[in-house]
Design an enzyme around this catalytic site. Structure first.
Site, PDB file in Angstrom:
ATOM      1  N   TYR A 163       0.784  -1.225   0.000  1.00 27.55           N
ATOM      2  CA  TYR A 163       0.000   0.000   0.000  1.00 27.55           C
ATOM      3  C   TYR A 163       0.824   1.287   0.000  1.00 27.55           C
ATOM      4  CZ  TYR A 163      -3.986  -3.007   0.984  1.00 27.55           C
ATOM      5  OH  TYR A 163      -4.947  -3.976   0.900  1.00 27.55           O
ATOM      6  N   LEU A 164       2.112   1.175   0.275  1.00 24.54           N
ATOM      7  CA  LEU A 164       2.950   2.369   0.387  1.00 24.54           C
ATOM      8  C   LEU A 164       3.814   2.538  -0.853  1.00 24.54           C
ATOM      9  CD1 LEU A 164       4.081   2.018   4.107  1.00 24.54           C
ATOM     10  CD2 LEU A 164       2.184   3.356   3.177  1.00 24.54           C
TER      11      LEU A 164
END
Length: 604
Positions: free
Chosen positions: A562-563
């Protein structure tokens, strides 16, 4: 490309004009196509591919590697039932070993695990065995458990030479099965080994824990490769379920596992060109959302007042997906029996409304099982109109009724795609996770920090994201022991520091009484010792803090999925933190595209 070309290309990628008009991939391709520069060898993910949906032109591989066949227990190792030794048939014995190996694990203490295991185990038994073995409580697996523990100890006690032989054998298998030829590149395969049979564990309180994961046979596997390539040879006496030549997908082999009925795939390694390009595009879509998000937020707030109930529900659902990074829901496989939900599949029983709680108005209490049966519990204040709408949605409904009964994920994503091409509810999760990391790193890090302090700041920023995304884990088994070891080291270091400070104090007194060159040098030496011990103590204390804060938070999921890795790479470069401190070798391979292209001034 040379360094200056990359810098200029990055400038194109990060300009406002770029963000509004095109993706990073297209900008770089356009630049390289239209500007004459001296090309260095291109990174694989920068070569690009066609826009007709095809992922590759040629693909050749050896197929998956199957686990070895079951090796029967020696005659001196017995299973006991009701105190008596029982010689099991091979299918039943193999499944018994799965349970025996887990005797020391907390899973085997759970009733769901025990019930599911015993039901599936009995299906593998002969008629005679089912007649005899009727209660798990009368089964004794301890002799089998001890056998495998001894085998494990033998492996640990192997000589360096013996371990080297095993390593070389494993390397040979990796060389043969762990690589494929894709469009002229030798690409690494991620998971080329077919998962061996065993007992399903799941995460959280999964209702299928303990069920038997059966051995996968070649007849269940579909092979995907290019026409005219050397088709993988099935193991002797077997054949593949199917061989296909579909270049619109990136998997090399697939099958359906029996526990949940989900498809499993042999995929390319995360460091491959296709994976890198896909990652790059995913994060660029999330970055583009930054330019649209305020407009989208204004529109879903207007939806709260709409006369149509469906539109109101859509507005509130989008608010939760945006504000709380909830998964959209309605995405569960039909075969999945775990009662897991996301935003769109929330039921009335999953939320409790509090007009006032803890000194705050309009509180909503969430309590439900999310993905992988991980409990999501949260109490959050919401805007008054959201609270009012929730009360409206709950009117005249039973606890088991859907909260958002007029909408689903498909409808939500179709609406979002109209606001921005490529936008889905899932993009909000990536966007909010990456935005949170960027904001927290900017807030928590300063240039004058020590390396250990910077790493603690990074983990705290990552932890904020993990909490937002509900990435939890059980405390590691070794947590208490490792913390005790750290505490002992801290106590020992504190003791050494106390002694050193006393010695420094005595040295200063002696120097003050009659200062000589010898006493001056002694003071300097003692000061250096105190300073070094203080730094070592601080480092250990920071490690303790970090470990305690990470006890039940899983940092890896958000970091890998997600990053935007460019945030982390830029932070490392800006604050002189070795990238190896953030990403291990495998992760650096996965994010090679980000490491190659990112400068220290990148901002998500």
């Amino acid at each position: 490309m040379n360094k200056y070309s990359i810098l200029f290309a990055n400038f194109i990628c990060q300009s406002v004009k770029f963000n509004r008009s095109c993706s990073a991939v297209y900008s770089l391709r356009f630049y390289r196509t239209n500007v004459k520069i001296k090309h260095e060898p291109k990174a694989r993910w920068e070569e690009g591919n066609s826009n007709n949906g095809n992922k590759w032109t040629t693909l050749e591989h050896k197929g998956p590697l199957f686990p070895p066949e079951y090796e029967p227990l020696p005659n001196n190792v017995s299973f006991f039932y009701n105190g008596n030794p029982v010689k099991l048939t091979l299918p039943a014995e193999e499944v018994a070993t799965f349970y025996a190996k887990m005797l020391d694990h907390e899973y085997t203490t759970k009733s769901s695990f025990q019930e599911n295991f015993f039901t599936d185990w009995r299906e593998e038994m002969s008629v005679e065995e089912r007649e005899q073995i009727k209660k798990l409580s009368k089964c004794d697996f301890t002799h089998i458990n001890k056998y495998f523990l001894d085998k494990s100890e033998e492996k640990k006690a192997m000589t360096k030479e013996q371990k080297q032989v095993l390593k070389e054998e494993n390397n040979k298998l990796t060389e043969e099965y762990g690589f494929c030829e894709l469009d002229g590149h030798r690409e690494k395969i991620g998971n080329f080994r077919v998962e061996p049979p065993g007992l399903f564990r799941g995460r959280g309180e999964h209702p299928k824990m303990g069920k038997l994961k059966k051995r996968i046979q070649p007849e269940e596997i579909t092979i995907n490769c290019s026409k005219g390539s050397n088709i993988p040879v099935a193991p002797k006496g077997h054949r593949w379920r199917k061989v296909q030549h579909d270049n619109t997908v990136t998997w090399l082999a697939s099958w359906v596992e029996n526990v949940q009925g989900n498809f499993k795939y042999v995929m390319l390694n995360p460091s491959s060109k296709l994976k890198g390009e896909k990652d790059w595009q995913k994060y660029e879509v999330a970055r583009k959302l930054k330019l649209k998000v305020e407009t989208i937020r204004r529109l879903y707030r207007e939806d709260w007042k709409n006369r149509e109930m469906k539109t109101r529900q859509r507005g509130v659902a989008l608010y939760f997906i945006d504000k709380l990074a909830l998964r959209a829901g309605n995405e569960k496989e039909e075969s999945e029996t775990a009662d897991t939900v996301g935003c769109c599949s929330l039921r009335v029983e999953h939320i409790t409304l509090h007009q006032e709680k803890g000194g705050q108005e309009f509180m909503v209490e969430f309590d439900f099982l999310g993905k992988d049966s991980i409990r999501y519990y949260n109490e959050v204040p919401v805007e008054g109109r959201v609270f009012k709408n929730l009360k409206l949605f709950m009117e005249n409904k039973e606890p088991e009724d859907d909260l958002f009964d007029r909408i689903n994920t498909t409808y939500l994503n179709k609406h979002l795609n109209q606001s921005m091409p490529g936008l889905t509810a899932k993009v909000f999760r990536t966007f909010n996770a990456s935005t949170t990391l960027q904001e927290q790193l900017n807030k928590l890090t300063t240039a004058d920090m020590s390396l250990e302090e910077k790493l603690l700041s990074y983990n705290r920023a990552n932890r904020a994201v993990a909490i937002l995304c509900n990435h939890q884990r059980a405390a590691p088994k070794t947590f208490e022991k490792s913390m005790q070891n750290l505490q002992d080291k801290v106590a020992q270091k504190q003791q050494q520091l106390d002694v050193a400070r006393k010695e420094l104090k005595d040295a200063k007194k002696e120097h003050k009484r009659g200062g000589t060159e010898r006493t001056r040098k002694l003071v300097e030496k003692k000061e250096a010792v105190v300073k070094r011990l203080e730094e070592q103590l601080k480092k250990l204390q920071l490690q303790m803090t970090d470990r305690e804060e990470n006890k039940v938070i899983a940092l890896g999921t958000s970091k890998l999925n997600y990053l935007d890795p460019r945030i982390s790479v830029a932070w490392c470069r800006k604050f002189n933190v070795p990238i190896e401190k953030i990403y291990n070798k495998t992760q650096r391979d996965k994010f090679a595209w980000a490491i190659d292209m990112t400068e220290e001034d990148f901002q998500f």
